[in-house]
Motif scaffolding. Structure first.
Motif, PDB file in Angstrom:
ATOM      1  N   LEU A   1     -42.893  22.549  73.373  1.00 26.16           N
ATOM      2  CA  LEU A   1     -42.845  21.387  74.251  1.00 26.16           C
ATOM      3  C   LEU A   1     -42.521  21.805  75.688  1.00 26.16           C
ATOM      4  CD1 LEU A   1     -42.846  18.358  74.805  1.00 26.16           C
ATOM      5  CD2 LEU A   1     -40.463  18.275  73.996  1.00 26.16           C
ATOM      6  N   SER A   2     -41.586  22.739  75.841  1.00 26.32           N
ATOM      7  CA  SER A   2     -41.217  23.206  77.173  1.00 26.32           C
ATOM      8  C   SER A   2     -42.404  23.844  77.889  1.00 26.32           C
ATOM      9  CB  SER A   2     -40.060  24.216  77.076  1.00 26.32           C
ATOM     10  OG  SER A   2     -38.889  23.602  76.606  1.00 26.32           O
ATOM     11  N   ARG A   3     -43.201  24.605  77.142  1.00 29.84           N
ATOM     12  CA  ARG A   3     -44.384  25.228  77.746  1.00 29.84           C
ATOM     13  C   ARG A   3     -45.388  24.170  78.201  1.00 29.84           C
ATOM     14  NH1 ARG A   3     -43.995  28.480  72.898  1.00 29.84           N
ATOM     15  NH2 ARG A   3     -42.846  30.409  73.343  1.00 29.84           N
ATOM     16  N   LYS A   4     -45.571  23.148  77.370  1.00 27.99           N
ATOM     17  CA  LYS A   4     -46.513  22.088  77.730  1.00 27.99           C
ATOM     18  C   LYS A   4     -46.052  21.308  78.955  1.00 27.99           C
ATOM     19  CE  LYS A   4     -48.516  21.307  73.148  1.00 27.99           C
ATOM     20  NZ  LYS A   4     -49.902  21.552  73.584  1.00 27.99           N
ATOM     21  N   LEU A   5     -44.749  21.151  79.067  1.00 27.75           N
ATOM     22  CA  LEU A   5     -44.198  20.426  80.212  1.00 27.75           C
ATOM     23  C   LEU A   5     -44.021  21.342  81.422  1.00 27.75           C
ATOM     24  CD1 LEU A   5     -41.458  18.312  78.390  1.00 27.75           C
ATOM     25  CD2 LEU A   5     -43.637  17.485  79.272  1.00 27.75           C
ATOM     26  N   ALA A   6     -44.153  22.667  81.182  1.00 32.13           N
ATOM     27  CA  ALA A   6     -43.946  23.665  82.242  1.00 32.13           C
ATOM     28  C   ALA A   6     -42.577  23.517  82.868  1.00 32.13           C
ATOM     29  CB  ALA A   6     -45.036  23.541  83.305  1.00 32.13           C
ATOM     30  N   ILE A   7     -41.548  23.313  82.004  1.00 33.15           N
ATOM     31  CA  ILE A   7     -40.173  23.198  82.493  1.00 33.15           C
ATOM     32  C   ILE A   7     -39.344  24.271  81.842  1.00 33.15           C
ATOM     33  CG2 ILE A   7     -40.324  20.790  83.121  1.00 33.15           C
ATOM     34  CD1 ILE A   7     -39.112  20.029  80.466  1.00 33.15           C
ATOM     35  N   GLY A   8     -38.065  23.983  81.583  1.00 36.50           N
ATOM     36  CA  GLY A   8     -37.143  25.009  81.132  1.00 36.50           C
ATOM     37  C   GLY A   8     -37.488  25.603  79.782  1.00 36.50           C
ATOM     38  N   GLN A   9     -37.040  26.813  79.553  1.00 30.71           N
ATOM     39  CA  GLN A   9     -37.248  27.512  78.311  1.00 30.71           C
ATOM     40  C   GLN A   9     -35.907  27.719  77.623  1.00 30.71           C
ATOM     41  OE1 GLN A   9     -40.406  28.847  77.233  1.00 30.71           O
ATOM     42  NE2 GLN A   9     -41.256  27.506  78.777  1.00 30.71           N
TER      43      GLN A   9
END
Length: 254
Positions: free
Chosen positions: A243-251
């Motif tokens: 989900l974080s990758r799809k949102l391009a936010i925190g890991q």
């Protein structure tokens, strides 16, 4: 500094919405007026306006809140994007592990469930969308506070634990440190026997939690094979990373 601007009509409308949101069974005009300390003539026109705009429904002279406010909240781009990307991932996870999965956000001292998925078999401990849940001592509440800027974290601790003794607040604060180091929360429920909750934070670019994805595991006693706690932790971690990758936010690196 005292605000020199006022909007009495708007304040009355907001007061009505707030008191109806706190009522499960609806209220009559007289009950609304009594709770707000106003007379019927003060709220009559405002109630009619709210009904016409579909914020409030009138059933046999009993007024209840509609879902319009909840629907409008999801038009806000960040929330809408979060739900759009999260729901398919949550559905896949719930189908795989055969446990429910929900998404919660922090909201003024409580956490609000904004999405919930039930596994295909329909079994498990599931929270209703729109439910407001205490922050402590839930797994999701812990991660929503643990992964915050120190200033925001302290503000939320005070909001979430009003009128609690200093000793209890310090214990809670220490538990947040442990969660931050671990990277997620995996705890036995202090309210329900056999329930174990696992929750991972969804982080923004600054490493602050904007939401928590949670899987409540309910132990079966009929011998049916279940995913282990460690397996669910790993799969939930992968789901949140995806989900974080799809949102391009925190890991999450834990």
């Amino acid at each position: 500094m005292e605000n020199s601007y006022s909007a009495p009509a708007l304040e009355k409308g907001l007061d009505i919405l707030e008191v109806l949101c706190q009522s499960e069974n609806g209220l009559t005009q007289q009950e609304i007026a009594s709770k707000l300390g106003r007379n019927l003539s003060e709220i009559y026109r405002m109630l009619n306006c709210l009904v016409q705009r579909n914020y409030v429904a009138n059933y046999a002279n009993t007024y209840t809140i509609t879902s319009k406010l909840f629907q409008l909240s999801h038009f806000h781009p960040p929330t809408y994007r979060l739900l759009t990307e999260a729901l398919p991932i949550m559905e896949g996870l719930s189908r795989l592990v055969s446990f429910p999965c929900d998404l919660r956000v922090y909201n003024n001292g409580v956490q609000t469930v904004v999405a919930a998925i039930q596994p295909p078999n329909g079994l498990g401990f599931m929270t209703r969308v729109g439910s407001e849940i205490e922050v402590a001592p839930s797994a999701s509440g812990l991660v929503l506070l643990a992964f915050q800027d120190p200033v925001i974290k302290e503000i939320r601790i005070k909001e979430s634990l009003p009128n609690k003794p200093d000793e209890d607040i310090e214990v809670f604060r220490n538990s947040l440190k442990e969660i931050k180091l671990k990277g997620f929360a995996s705890i036995k429920s202090k309210q329900y026997a056999g329930l174990h909750a696992i929750s991972f934070p969804i982080l923004d670019m600054n490493g602050n939690a904007i939401a928590a994805m949670t899987v409540p595991m309910l132990a079966r006693i009929d011998g049916t094979t279940q995913f282990t706690q460690e397996q669910v932790e790993n799969l939930l971690r992968e789901s949140v990373l995806n989900l974080s990758r799809k949102l391009a936010i925190g890991q999450i690196d834990s």
